[in-house]
Design a protein around this motif. Structure first.
Motif, PDB file in Angstrom:
ATOM      1  N   THR A 219       8.498  -5.002  -1.079  1.00 18.90           N
ATOM      2  CA  THR A 219       8.117  -3.788  -0.401  1.00 18.90           C
ATOM      3  C   THR A 219       6.287  -3.212  -1.734  1.00 18.90           C
ATOM      4  OG1 THR A 219      10.590  -3.041  -1.625  1.00 18.90           O
ATOM      5  CG2 THR A 219       8.943  -1.488  -1.857  1.00 18.90           C
TER       6      THR A 219
ATOM      7  N   SER B 259       4.738  -4.362   0.916  1.00 17.81           N
ATOM      8  CA  SER B 259       4.223  -3.900   2.330  1.00 17.81           C
ATOM      9  C   SER B 259       3.428  -2.467   1.507  1.00 17.81           C
ATOM     10  CB  SER B 259       5.857  -3.440   2.386  1.00 17.81           C
ATOM     11  OG  SER B 259       5.960  -1.988   3.470  1.00 17.81           O
ATOM     12  N   GLN B 260       3.596  -1.851   0.304  1.00 15.60           N
ATOM     13  CA  GLN B 260       2.324  -0.633   0.138  1.00 15.60           C
ATOM     14  C   GLN B 260       1.293  -1.137   0.440  1.00 15.60           C
ATOM     15  OE1 GLN B 260       4.116  -0.161  -3.512  1.00 15.60           O
ATOM     16  NE2 GLN B 260       6.256   0.898  -2.167  1.00 15.60           N
TER      17      GLN B 260
ATOM     18  N   SER C  49      -0.645  -3.655   1.758  1.00 17.24           N
ATOM     19  CA  SER C  49      -0.638  -3.492   3.552  1.00 17.24           C
ATOM     20  C   SER C  49      -1.173  -2.358   4.380  1.00 17.24           C
ATOM     21  CB  SER C  49       0.460  -4.335   3.835  1.00 17.24           C
ATOM     22  OG  SER C  49       0.751  -5.855   3.538  1.00 17.24           O
ATOM     23  N   ARG C  50      -0.596  -1.289   3.927  1.00 17.13           N
ATOM     24  CA  ARG C  50       0.131  -0.367   5.021  1.00 17.13           C
ATOM     25  C   ARG C  50      -1.857   0.704   4.466  1.00 17.13           C
ATOM     26  NH1 ARG C  50       5.778  -0.126   4.336  1.00 17.13           N
ATOM     27  NH2 ARG C  50       5.565   1.577   2.856  1.00 17.13           N
TER      28      ARG C  50
ATOM     29  N   THR D 285       1.465  -3.031   9.229  1.00 23.58           N
ATOM     30  CA  THR D 285       1.853  -1.924   8.654  1.00 23.58           C
ATOM     31  C   THR D 285       2.916  -2.366   9.019  1.00 23.58           C
ATOM     32  OG1 THR D 285       1.548  -1.066  10.716  1.00 23.58           O
ATOM     33  CG2 THR D 285      -0.253  -0.474   8.976  1.00 23.58           C
ATOM     34  N   GLU D 286       3.586  -3.322   9.675  1.00 24.42           N
ATOM     35  CA  GLU D 286       5.494  -3.023   9.228  1.00 24.42           C
ATOM     36  C   GLU D 286       6.171  -4.249   8.902  1.00 24.42           C
ATOM     37  OE1 GLU D 286       5.115  -4.836  13.578  1.00 24.42           O
ATOM     38  OE2 GLU D 286       4.805  -3.101  14.511  1.00 24.42           O
ATOM     39  N   VAL D 287       5.005  -5.327   7.810  1.00 24.26           N
ATOM     40  CA  VAL D 287       5.229  -6.157   7.160  1.00 24.26           C
ATOM     41  C   VAL D 287       5.899  -4.900   6.214  1.00 24.26           C
ATOM     42  CG1 VAL D 287       4.871  -7.256   5.006  1.00 24.26           C
ATOM     43  CG2 VAL D 287       3.939  -7.314   7.330  1.00 24.26           C
ATOM     44  N   GLY D 288       7.203  -5.790   5.849  1.00 19.03           N
ATOM     45  CA  GLY D 288       8.210  -4.723   4.395  1.00 19.03           C
ATOM     46  C   GLY D 288       8.895  -3.450   5.280  1.00 19.03           C
ATOM     47  N   ARG D 289       9.139  -3.186   6.418  1.00 19.42           N
ATOM     48  CA  ARG D 289       9.235  -2.374   6.337  1.00 19.42           C
ATOM     49  C   ARG D 289      10.469  -1.986   6.992  1.00 19.42           C
ATOM     50  NH1 ARG D 289       5.221   1.930  10.086  1.00 19.42           N
ATOM     51  NH2 ARG D 289       5.191   3.429   7.993  1.00 19.42           N
TER      52      ARG D 289
END
Length: 357
Positions: free
Chosen positions: A129, A132-133, A135-136, A188-192
């Motif tokens: 998580t 993911s945050q 990365s975005r 941006t798709e990592v951990g989504r």
């Protein structure tokens, strides 16, 4: 991989405690006590460190604070004779995960292992998580200036003569900028966790569809496929699209580990006594099993996103959303990735894509 390190001064106590964990199918490493686990223990991820104390005295415990703090990402359990309340509280203050009162029972050890697995899995999901945050945020900050660069380069190409030598370099800027844009999209798709509808389905059929995508590549790599599907497998409630993608990644990780050939085995099982359905992907790669384990369970975020680690983190996230769990088994013939799903799965509710059981 469930691996436990048992540390202590008395060899007989080490053997007694280690044998209880071995009866649960856990790999154990016996280490005679020394002051620093970072020196004592091999460079492997451990589910638990069991510190065996010869006597339940506060002085004996106070002499070991460095050991209790030497492995902050691995829960440390004290195995000792019945302690006083004061010593039990002192152990908790020093960072002990739990106390294992000797002599112990199989049920106590089993419960301890279950809690440790939950903690390890939750730690991986929290790291995912956080990644993911980050990365975005990074993708957003880079995408804005990148869009300006690409637009300027494209307008310069359109406004220049076909004979202008600068056009070739401008086209390179556009091509590389588009490639960077695709990278940012993947980032941006990592951990989504875009969870879809949860429906009852035959897991064997989902696994077959995932296999269909990779069989041609397996033939090119001279990988032999073995299916060991449970013909009596009951339906399970899952997000079908995401689980199919997760199984595909499990298979892809296994095939990438065998570039010169090998055997890939995919197995499904029903364990009615536990109300659990299992899916296991096993390869015959002899040198990368421990590396995968370290990438997934290492405390460093960059390790988790390296190589197979990112794929395994996605697999864990997918099955955890349906109430399941993931474990790795490194053995002499290769490595297995095992996922377990509850027979009835999770209910599809209105809490959104991040809801869990």
């Amino acid at each position: 991989m469930d691996r436990v390190a048992v540390l202590g001064e008395a060899r007989s106590t080490l053997d007694t405690v280690a044998s209880v964990f071995e009866c649960q199918g856990v790999e154990t490493v016996r280490v005679e006590y020394c002051a620093d686990t970072s020196v004592t223990l091999p460079n492997k991820p451990y589910l638990l460190v069991i510190l065996c104390l010869a006597k339940a005295e506060g002085e004996d415990l106070r002499a070991r604070p460095r050991l209790l703090n030497a492995s902050p990402d691995t829960p440390i359990v004290l195995a000792l004779p019945p302690p006083s309340l004061e010593m039990a509280l002192q152990a908790i203050r020093l960072g002990a995960f739990d106390l294992l009162i000797l002599p112990t029972t199989m049920e106590t050890v089993k419960d301890l292992l279950v809690r440790a697995r939950v903690i390890r899995q939750e730690r991986v999901l929290r790291r995912l998580t956080a990644v993911s945050q980050l990365s975005r945020w990074f993708a957003h900050e880079v995408r804005n200036p990148l869009t300006g660069i690409l637009t300027s380069a494209q307008l310069s190409i359109e406004g220049s003569a076909s004979s202008d030598p600068a056009r070739r370099f401008l086209k390179i800027i556009v091509e590389e900028g588009n490639r960077l844009e695709q990278f940012l999209k993947r980032l941006t798709e990592v951990g989504r966790a875009s969870r879809g509808p949860v429906v009852p389905v035959d897991l064997n059929g989902v696994a077959e569809r995932a296999l269909a995508r990779v069989v041609p590549q397996m033939m090119v790599q001279d990988i032999r496929l073995q299916r060991r599907f449970d013909s009596q497998l009951p339906e399970v409630r899952i997000d079908v699209a995401r689980v199919e993608l997760a199984i595909s990644r499990m298979i892809a990780i296994a095939t990438e580990a065998m570039p010169t050939g090998g055997v890939l085995t995919i197995t499904t099982r029903h364990r009615p006594e536990e109300e659990v359905i299992e899916l296991e992907v096993t390869d015959t790669a002899l040198v990368v099993g421990l590396e995968r384990e370290q990438q997934l369970f290492d405390s460093c975020m960059s390790a988790m996103l390296h190589g197979a680690g990112a794929g395994l983190a996605f697999v864990l996230q997918t099955f955890a959303a349906d109430g399941g769990e993931l474990s790795l088994r490194v053995h002499d013939q290769g490595c297995s990735t095992l996922v377990r799903l509850p027979r009835n799965g999770c209910e599809d509710d209105a809490d959104g894509p991040h809801s869990h059981c």
